[in-house]
Design a protein around this motif. Structure first.
Motif, mmCIF file in Angstrom:
data_model
loop_
_atom_site.group_PDB
_atom_site.id
_atom_site.type_symbol
_atom_site.label_atom_id
_atom_site.label_comp_id
_atom_site.label_asym_id
_atom_site.label_seq_id
_atom_site.Cartn_x
_atom_site.Cartn_y
_atom_site.Cartn_z
ATOM 1 N N PRO A 176 0.953 -1.360 -0.242
ATOM 2 C CA PRO A 176 -0.044 0.084 0.129
ATOM 3 C C PRO A 176 0.745 1.210 -0.042
ATOM 4 O O PRO A 176 2.003 1.415 0.593
ATOM 5 C CB PRO A 176 -0.771 -0.045 1.227
ATOM 6 C CG PRO A 176 -0.968 -1.568 1.604
ATOM 7 C CD PRO A 176 0.477 -2.258 1.133
ATOM 8 N N ALA A 177 0.314 2.267 -0.726
ATOM 9 C CA ALA A 177 1.042 3.435 -0.957
ATOM 10 C C ALA A 177 0.147 4.665 -0.872
ATOM 11 O O ALA A 177 -1.101 4.434 -1.227
ATOM 12 C CB ALA A 177 1.950 3.541 -2.089
ATOM 13 N N PRO A 178 0.682 5.897 -0.346
ATOM 14 C CA PRO A 178 -0.241 7.089 -0.525
ATOM 15 C C PRO A 178 -0.686 7.210 -2.070
ATOM 16 O O PRO A 178 0.088 6.817 -2.882
ATOM 17 C CB PRO A 178 0.650 8.149 -0.059
ATOM 18 C CG PRO A 178 1.673 7.484 0.636
ATOM 19 C CD PRO A 178 1.924 5.863 0.091
ATOM 20 N N THR B 258 -8.444 2.229 -3.908
ATOM 21 C CA THR B 258 -8.110 3.200 -2.913
ATOM 22 C C THR B 258 -8.969 3.230 -1.794
ATOM 23 O O THR B 258 -9.896 2.666 -1.892
ATOM 24 C CB THR B 258 -8.249 4.486 -3.913
ATOM 25 O OG1 THR B 258 -9.662 4.807 -4.245
ATOM 26 C CG2 THR B 258 -7.346 4.536 -5.019
ATOM 27 N N TYR B 259 -8.197 3.970 -0.806
ATOM 28 C CA TYR B 259 -9.003 4.141 0.626
ATOM 29 C C TYR B 259 -8.858 5.353 0.959
ATOM 30 O O TYR B 259 -7.715 5.777 0.706
ATOM 31 C CB TYR B 259 -8.455 3.058 1.637
ATOM 32 C CG TYR B 259 -8.417 1.410 1.011
ATOM 33 C CD1 TYR B 259 -9.713 0.819 1.212
ATOM 34 C CD2 TYR B 259 -7.598 1.036 0.443
ATOM 35 C CE1 TYR B 259 -9.505 -0.374 0.707
ATOM 36 C CE2 TYR B 259 -7.466 -0.491 0.023
ATOM 37 C CZ TYR B 259 -8.559 -1.143 0.136
ATOM 38 O OH TYR B 259 -8.609 -2.244 -0.383
ATOM 39 N N GLU C 233 -5.268 12.230 1.243
ATOM 40 C CA GLU C 233 -4.795 11.357 2.489
ATOM 41 C C GLU C 233 -4.979 9.690 2.109
ATOM 42 O O GLU C 233 -4.950 9.273 3.120
ATOM 43 C CB GLU C 233 -5.168 11.858 3.899
ATOM 44 C CG GLU C 233 -5.021 12.986 4.009
ATOM 45 C CD GLU C 233 -5.482 13.632 5.463
ATOM 46 O OE1 GLU C 233 -6.285 12.921 6.022
ATOM 47 O OE2 GLU C 233 -5.498 14.839 5.496
ATOM 48 N N THR D 280 -5.061 5.919 0.428
ATOM 49 C CA THR D 280 -4.062 4.799 -0.118
ATOM 50 C C THR D 280 -4.327 3.998 -1.138
ATOM 51 O O THR D 280 -5.499 3.995 -1.165
ATOM 52 C CB THR D 280 -3.815 3.883 1.218
ATOM 53 O OG1 THR D 280 -3.516 4.635 2.373
ATOM 54 C CG2 THR D 280 -2.857 2.771 1.085
ATOM 55 N N GLU E 62 -3.755 0.302 -3.283
ATOM 56 C CA GLU E 62 -3.176 -0.884 -3.034
ATOM 57 C C GLU E 62 -3.717 -1.623 -4.404
ATOM 58 O O GLU E 62 -4.639 -1.431 -5.007
ATOM 59 C CB GLU E 62 -3.851 -1.447 -1.739
ATOM 60 C CG GLU E 62 -3.294 -2.915 -1.573
ATOM 61 C CD GLU E 62 -3.679 -3.391 -0.383
ATOM 62 O OE1 GLU E 62 -3.240 -4.358 0.354
ATOM 63 O OE2 GLU E 62 -4.605 -2.812 0.397
#
Length: 72
Positions: A19-21, A44-45, A50, A52, A54
């Motif tokens: 996971p990455a920003p 995306t979350y 802001e 994340t 994945e």
């Protein structure tokens, strides 16, 4: 499905790093990320600032298929 350079790099990096920003799409377009999400290759979350992102199982499968065709 045909992955362009930006999509391939994004998926490869997410596969490697986890996971990455969402802001880590630096030098790749937001439209690329949107396309990957729409295709179910990336999730995306959180908010767009802001959040994340994945890679999904489908994204990993697409990377494997793409690499097996020798396109990387």
């Amino acid at each position: 499905m045909i992955l362009d350079e930006g999509a391939y790099k994004t998926l490869s990096l997410l596969e490697l790093t986890g996971p990455a920003p969402v802001t880590a799409t630096h030098k790749r377009s937001v439209s690329t990320l949107t396309s990957l999400v729409d295709q179910g290759l990336v999730e995306t979350y959180g908010s767009s600032y802001e959040g994340t992102m994945e890679i999904t199982d489908k994204g990993r499968e697409e990377l494997a298929r793409y690499r097996s065709e020798g396109k990387n």
